[in-house]
Design an enzyme around this catalytic site. Sequence first.
Site, short mmCIF file in Angstrom:
data_model
loop_
_atom_site.label_atom_id
_atom_site.label_comp_id
_atom_site.label_asym_id
_atom_site.label_seq_id
_atom_site.Cartn_x
_atom_site.Cartn_y
_atom_site.Cartn_z
N GLU A 169 10.42 52.53 42.25
CA GLU A 169 9.32 52.77 43.18
C GLU A 169 8.06 52.20 42.57
OE1 GLU A 169 8.40 56.65 44.78
OE2 GLU A 169 10.53 57.17 44.90
N GLU A 183 12.58 61.70 40.98
CA GLU A 183 11.41 62.22 40.27
C GLU A 183 11.64 63.65 39.77
OE1 GLU A 183 7.84 59.56 42.14
OE2 GLU A 183 7.98 61.57 42.89
#
Length: 477
Positions: A376, A176
């Site tokens: 995810e 991320e």
Amino acid sequence: MKDFCEGFLWGGATAANQCEGAWNVDGKGASVSDMCTNGSYKVPKRITKTIEENTLYPSHEAIDFYHHYKEDIKLFSDMGFKTFRMSINWTRIFPTGMEDEPNQAGLKFYDNVFDECLKYGIEPLVTISHYEMPIALTEKYNGWESREVIDCYMNYCTAIFERYKNKVKYWLTFNEINVGVMNLGSILSLGTFKDYNGVIFSVPDNKHARFQGLHHQFIASAKAVKLAHDNYPQFKMGNMSIFMTSYPFTCNPDNVLLNQERNRINNWFCSDVQVRGEYPSYMDRYFEENDINIIKESGDEQILKDGCVDFYTCSYYSSSCSGIEESEETKGNIMGGLRNPYLEESDWGWIIDPKGLRFALNEVYDRYRIPMMVVENGLGAYDTVEEDNSINDDYRIDYLKKHIVQMKEAVKDGVELIGYTPWGCIDLVSASTGEMAKRYGFIYVNKFDDGTGDLSRMPKKSFYWYKNVIKTNGQEL
Ligand code: BGP
């Protein structure tokens, strides 16, 4: 019509700091996550300068994957996993990030983990840095703000690439990475919070340090990709961004423009650099208006060009809206916005939007045209263990099913999707709150917010459901 490809990488995802425990064992150093206390939906977690007595630090034991990895990987194999996304904890390999030589015990641990995966035909998918940079680098350098940290990261990459070259093919350079466009990124991923201790969400903002830090992460990522391409042609190198679908709140052109701007900064900026190998032109204005001056070196442009990733990956949990109106807000995973009145939300207030995933996958693929993975996705929820020990998590099955249906639609739309690893395939510590109560797993872990629990593992109903999804390559949902 197209469908999930043969060899589609079904699996699950974890991160070292949220599952391994054994935080100071076998030579491991402290990472940023190890200095974070537990919290909850209502009480935010804190980062502390030193380890406080009588305070719970959930990463210190977590679910003790360090000592349970054999049992856990066996369970993944029982579900039929083709891949397992995990991270290497930087501080197991270089305890302060600054040593010349890697810690042999740390290297050995991941050898064991990879061997165990390969024994079952599970392909490791490795995040190199997942919210666990050495705390010593934040103290000495203010984390990624300093260019020196690039060398520390490259030292780390050199050691793990060479050691695991025959065991790992898929790598993600930073988890991320775009969390760095938000203040919270200063703690989680950039380490640019020198001398701060307190609630993680209240860290004073230093935009310059954040964007300078991001620039250094881009350079580090590109150099790691080039190192891999030059020396390990079998490697596939990926980025990893949060994708938070954002809709204009209404068709008011002001909302549409605001939405475009937010999308560019939050969703596109980092992946544009990592996939296309250059800064997008739209950022110039943002930097100018926000008084951000990034210091770059003369070779940086070329480094970025030479280090484009091979595949795109993202996390996807929820969506939000952009609008100039005063309206109810929503948080979502890391990024927020206005609440979409058409959609429901989870117990933690994250909007549930499966169609937003189809939209996202199409947008990304149109832009980059490289293979993609959703690494995810999932529902953090409270689970109840029944008297007969069953855990009937139909809500989780429902969430995942709806998202897989939309991934399938995206594949039919022409998106080259090659893998799916739902988050927290085994219950683990929550990144945002430090809780155990927010569970994502197919596998229940007997561990609770007060630190108690015997750490035993139990399959939930979703375990058997997902096993069949994998077996039928997504045909039976
Ligand atoms: C992502 C992180 C993960 C993970 C997940 C779920 O942002 O990459 O580490 O934890 O979100 O978030 P949470 O644990 O806060 O529910």
